[in-house]
Enzyme design. Structure first.
Site, short mmCIF file in Angstrom:
data_model
loop_
_atom_site.label_atom_id
_atom_site.label_comp_id
_atom_site.label_asym_id
_atom_site.label_seq_id
_atom_site.Cartn_x
_atom_site.Cartn_y
_atom_site.Cartn_z
N ASP A 82 0.78 -0.87 0.16
CA ASP A 82 0.08 -0.03 0.20
C ASP A 82 0.97 1.19 0.29
OD1 ASP A 82 -2.42 1.61 0.34
OD2 ASP A 82 -2.48 1.24 1.97
N ASP B 61 0.22 -3.64 7.71
CA ASP B 61 0.76 -2.73 8.46
C ASP B 61 -1.61 -3.09 9.13
OD1 ASP B 61 -0.87 -0.94 7.75
OD2 ASP B 61 0.01 0.84 8.45
N ASP C 48 -5.21 -6.52 6.03
CA ASP C 48 -4.62 -7.08 4.15
C ASP C 48 -3.33 -8.80 4.97
OD1 ASP C 48 -3.47 -4.20 3.59
OD2 ASP C 48 -2.24 -3.80 5.59
N ASP D 32 32.08 -33.33 3.68
CA ASP D 32 30.78 -32.06 4.42
C ASP D 32 31.05 -31.79 5.41
OD1 ASP D 32 29.02 -34.24 3.22
OD2 ASP D 32 29.17 -35.48 4.82
#
Length: 875
Positions: free
Chosen positions: A360, A620, A624, A717
């Site tokens: 937004d 927020d 949303d 490894d």
């Protein structure tokens, strides 16, 4: 007086809760919109004097605390079990168990230890993130003002109670800055406007007022003007309201629950795709080894340990450890340096894969406050005098009406005209009324004794209705206002009138016969870092899409001011007319979506993901939540409502695009290291498996003993863990880090065949330089062990950063690990550990010829690497 919470506990202990409330108990929240205030008070068994303390305690015992339903706490044991569902971890567990079945205890121990370490790392990282988020959950305002009575006959009084003790039927008082403690119906209101951004995303306060006979409300669950909802706050004005729903029954809680599901993210798609590719290889390899050994050399089940070792050799057993370590280090660095909390570790990888960021504009691209962009006269020309009159109205309304804070538009006007304190003296003020949508200040007319000037400021239509205008002039001014609004401006109209001075009070009836002076236009104040952050994101290959509830023109104006081409704005109504299949391509082309509600945002995010994008969403508010759940990775600022913080994968220190850019960079850092590790390890492992299968068919003995395979894997490894600490090349940070299974398979197959060719060439070198059946077997084991570790070290260095690896840096962790691996490969067969591992001495000629093979191998690797790099850049 005994606290209500203690009385409620006593009521709960004294009597069981009835199966359903009696008729006078509160109705469901939706019914609050359609009843009159009197009907609603009766339905809730309440009245203007509020509830008695005993009744409030009974209701608290019946309905519980006024709080959101607590999310189920995830225990460490549950996290550990959940981490075992990772596909690679599952494969490793199966191989570990199979190794134990064939008595390869060393291999089984190593594999199961790696699985345990990776799971513990992941669980501890996510547990730390959960603790950090828990510290953000406390809301500062913890009390509400209620009207209650000690008993039926007693006089009512106002008192502060904890928000959790507010119950349906309570009468509450609201003032500027108060949080609305629950869903309420307004009984009385004076100049009330509330911030509903947490619920709807609207940046401007929404006017609210009480009604006696509710009519048809505007569309939207939070739109009725006589209802206020938990999660909103009072901007200005005051009100008395009836609580209609609390806790889990509020619309805030309903929005919190909407879409609460675990999404299948970009990380999941990548890992699952690669996992199943490797699983197919691993399922095919052991049977081939067994069948070939039986058919060509008459071997039986004694080949099974070697077949299992070959499958283990193909498996990137360090993957869970490297992935978890890389992600945990990235998350810890973000938290330490930028105060960004990653609540789900794989979300950091998803951040690195994001190529579309939806957000937004309010609070991200703008500062959530308006600024004056112009002052126009009746002809549309610039006129600073209009701003002067507007500022005089704002200044004296603030001072004479005893408002605690100015309206956001008034603040912008006063900031644009800071000299207004030295203007005409104010006499009286009529504050802004959301029903009239006007405010009026009465000023002493300079130089005209006995005359006052009314300055009226407010909505364009309301001001024009009070001006002396003919129909044609009024229509022209409305067209002027409409044109400014279409360009994205918010407007206030200003009109004035002279009146004889008076000693009595001024009233709304005096707001007649005005002279129109002009319009003040407002835009959104741009966030100072927004333009630079947008440029940074574009440079990283991240497209930004604006999903806003605002007017299309307003959103487009902000984009243009930031240098972002808005193109054609798609409104929610237009999106509703598109099918899901049509919305995907439209969403890819569109940069700005306006008039979006929660369901529109979620649908657009889903459509973008369906077209192959990895989508991040920054939000927020409760509105949303559906989009946050729908995105690959959900982000929110620390100041978000509690429900959003619990849902988000990443919690930012502030709602700032620069913080998002830093988080994406950290995600690409970790994702780049993981991708590099996988490409190098799997191509090398696949080459070794190809070579082992080929030599197993040609040699009368096993090319490597299971113990030798185990030692080789342990060495490799240990060296691979360096990938989690490496700093990737700058090229990795410039584009999304993705693990596409098809392209990934092409890479590891191509480079695996190159590695296999080097192994086969080494087989020829060994055939030339070793003699004697038993001696050649031990020498072969030693020579191939050395060659395997040297080629793996070479691959780590050459392929580490692609063709962009040479950037003038000093040797990093991978270079140092590769050097250590090479030293072990040369010295271990010559050390006292060589004979116990059935590795013999090699002649000097072998090392000379091996150096030649490795030089040719390195040259081919560099050529193939550069060709692959150019193809990747072109793609």
């Amino acid at each position: 007086m005994e606290p209500v919470a203690e009385r409620a506990a006593a009521f709960r202990a004294a009597a069981p809760v009835p199966p359903r409330p009696p008729a006078h108990e509160p109705l469901a929240p939706p019914d609050a919109a359609g009843l009159t205030a009197l009907q609603l008070l009766r339905a809730h068994g309440s009245g203007p004097r509020g509830l008695t303390e005993d009744e409030a305690a009974r209701r608290l015992a019946r309905y519980g605390e006024n709080a959101l339903p607590a999310r189920r706490r995830v225990t460490r044991r549950r996290r550990l079990l959940r981490s075992l569902r990772d596909p690679f971890t599952t494969v490793l567990l199966c191989l570990g168990v199979l190794s134990a079945v064939v008595a390869a205890w060393g291999t089984a121990t190593v594999i199961l230890s790696l699985v345990l370490v990776s799971c513990v790392l992941r669980v501890s990282g996510e547990h730390r993130a959960d603790r950090s988020v828990a510290l953000l959950r406390a809301l500062l305002p913890t009390t509400a003002t209620v009207v209650r009575r000690a008993e039926d006959a007693a006089e009512s009084r106002t008192r502060e109670v904890p928000v959790g003790e507010v119950v349906p039927g309570d009468v509450v008082r609201l003032g500027p800055g108060d949080l609305v403690p629950a869903d309420v119906r307004l009984l009385r209101a004076t100049g009330l406007s509330v911030h509903q951004q947490a619920l709807t995303g609207e940046s401007a306060p929404v006017p609210k007022h009480a009604v006696q006979e509710p009519g048809e409300s505007p569309p939207g669950p939070f739109a009725p003007p006589h209802l206020c909802f938990q999660g909103s706050s009072v901007a200005y004005g005051s009100a008395t309201a009836l609580v209609t729903a609390t806790g889990a029954a509020t619309r805030f809680a309903a929005a919190h629950r909407a879409g609460d599901r675990r999404r299948f993210t970009a990380f999941d798609r990548s890992v699952h795709g690669i996992s199943w590719t490797l699983i197919r290889f691993m399922l095919l390899t052991p049977p081939l080894v067994l069948v070939a050994g039986a058919a060509l050399h008459g071997r039986g089940l004694e080949t099974l340990p070697f077949a299992v070792a070959v499958a283990v050799g193909l498996t990137p057993e360090m993957l869970p450890v490297v992935v978890t370590t890389a992600l945990a280090r990235g998350a810890a660095r973000l938290a330490r340096e930028h105060r960004v909390i990653v609540t789900r570790l794989p979300a950091l990888h998803d951040l690195g894969s994001v190529d579309v960021l939806c957000l937004d504009k309010t609070g991200t691209l703008t500062q959530d406050r308006p600024v004056v962009t112009g002052a126009l006269d009746a002809e549309g020309r610039d006129d600073p005098e209009v701003l002067r009159w507007a500022a005089a109205n704002a200044w004296w309304t603030l001072h004479l009406a005893d408002l605690p804070v100015p309206d956001a538009l008034d603040e912008a006007v006063l900031e644009a005209a800071q000299e207004m304190a030295d203007g005409p003296e104010g006499v009286a003020a009529l504050p802004f009324d959301p029903v009239r949508r006007l405010s009026t200040a009465v000023l002493r007319t300079p130089g005209r004794l006995g005359r006052d000037t009314l300055v009226v400021k407010g909505a364009v239509e309301q001001v024009l209705d009070r001006c002396v205008l003919d129909a044609e002039e009024r229509a022209r001014l409305l067209d002027l206002a409409a044109a400014e609004a279409a360009a994205g401006s918010r407007l206030l109209a200003v009109a004035v009138a002279e009146r004889p001075a008076r000693h009595g009070e001024w009233s709304h009836a005096d707001e007649r016969g005005l002279t129109f002076r002009g319009l003040v236009t407002f835009g959104d104040a741009l966030a100072p870092t927004a333009a630079d952050a947008l440029a940074e994101l574009a440079g990283r290959g991240v497209g930004v899409k604006i999903l806003t509830g605002d007017h299309p023109g307003t959103a487009a104006q902000v984009c243009r001011a930031l240098g972002l081409d808005p193109g054609r704005v798609l409104t929610a109504d237009e999106a509703d007319r598109l099918t899901d299949a049509e919305l995907g391509p439209a969403a890819r082309r569109t940069a700005v979506f306006a008039r979006c509600g929660p369901e529109h945002k979620a649908r657009i995010v889903t459509a973008l993901r369906a077209t192959g994008h990895t989508v991040g969403f920054l939000g927020d508010g409760v509105n949303d939540l559906p989009a946050l759940h729908a995105a690959d990775v959900g982000l929110c600022p620390r100041e978000s409502v509690d429900a959003v913080r619990e849902c988000a994968d990443v919690v930012l220190a502030e709602k700032d695009l620069a913080a998002v850019d830093r988080a994406i960079t950290a995600g690409r850092h970790s994702g780049g290291n993981i991708g590099t590790y996988l490409r190098i390890t799997l191509s090398s492992n696949l080459g070794n498996v190809f070579a082992m299968l080929a030599t197993a068919l040609l040699l009368p003995f096993l090319p490597m003993l299971p113990a030798q395979v185990l030692v080789q894997n342990l060495c490799f490894d240990a060296a691979q863990l360096a990938f989690a600490y490496e700093r990737p090349s700058r090229a990795v940070l410039r584009r999304p880090t993705r693990l596409r299974p098809r392209g990934f398979l092409r890479f590891i197959t191509g480079f695996g065949l190159i590695n296999a060719a080097a192994d086969v060439a080494t087989f020829g070198v060994l055939a030339l330089t070793t003699h004697g059946a038993h001696a050649s077997q031990e020498a072969f084991h030693a020579g191939w062990f050395t060659e395997n570790l040297l080629t793996q070290a070479l691959v780590m260095v050459v392929l580490r950063g692609g063709r962009h690896a040479a950037e003038g840096r000093t040797a990093g962790p991978v270079h140092r690990a590769a050097l250590g691996l090479a030293v072990i490969g040369v010295l271990l067969p010559l050390s006292p550990l060589g004979p116990p591992l059935a590795m013999g001495t090699l002649p000097p000629l072998y090392y000379v010829l091996l150096a030649t093979v490795l030089a040719l191998y390195a040259a081919v690797l560099v050529v193939a690497r550069d060709r692959y790099g150019r193809a990747a850049d072109a793609g």
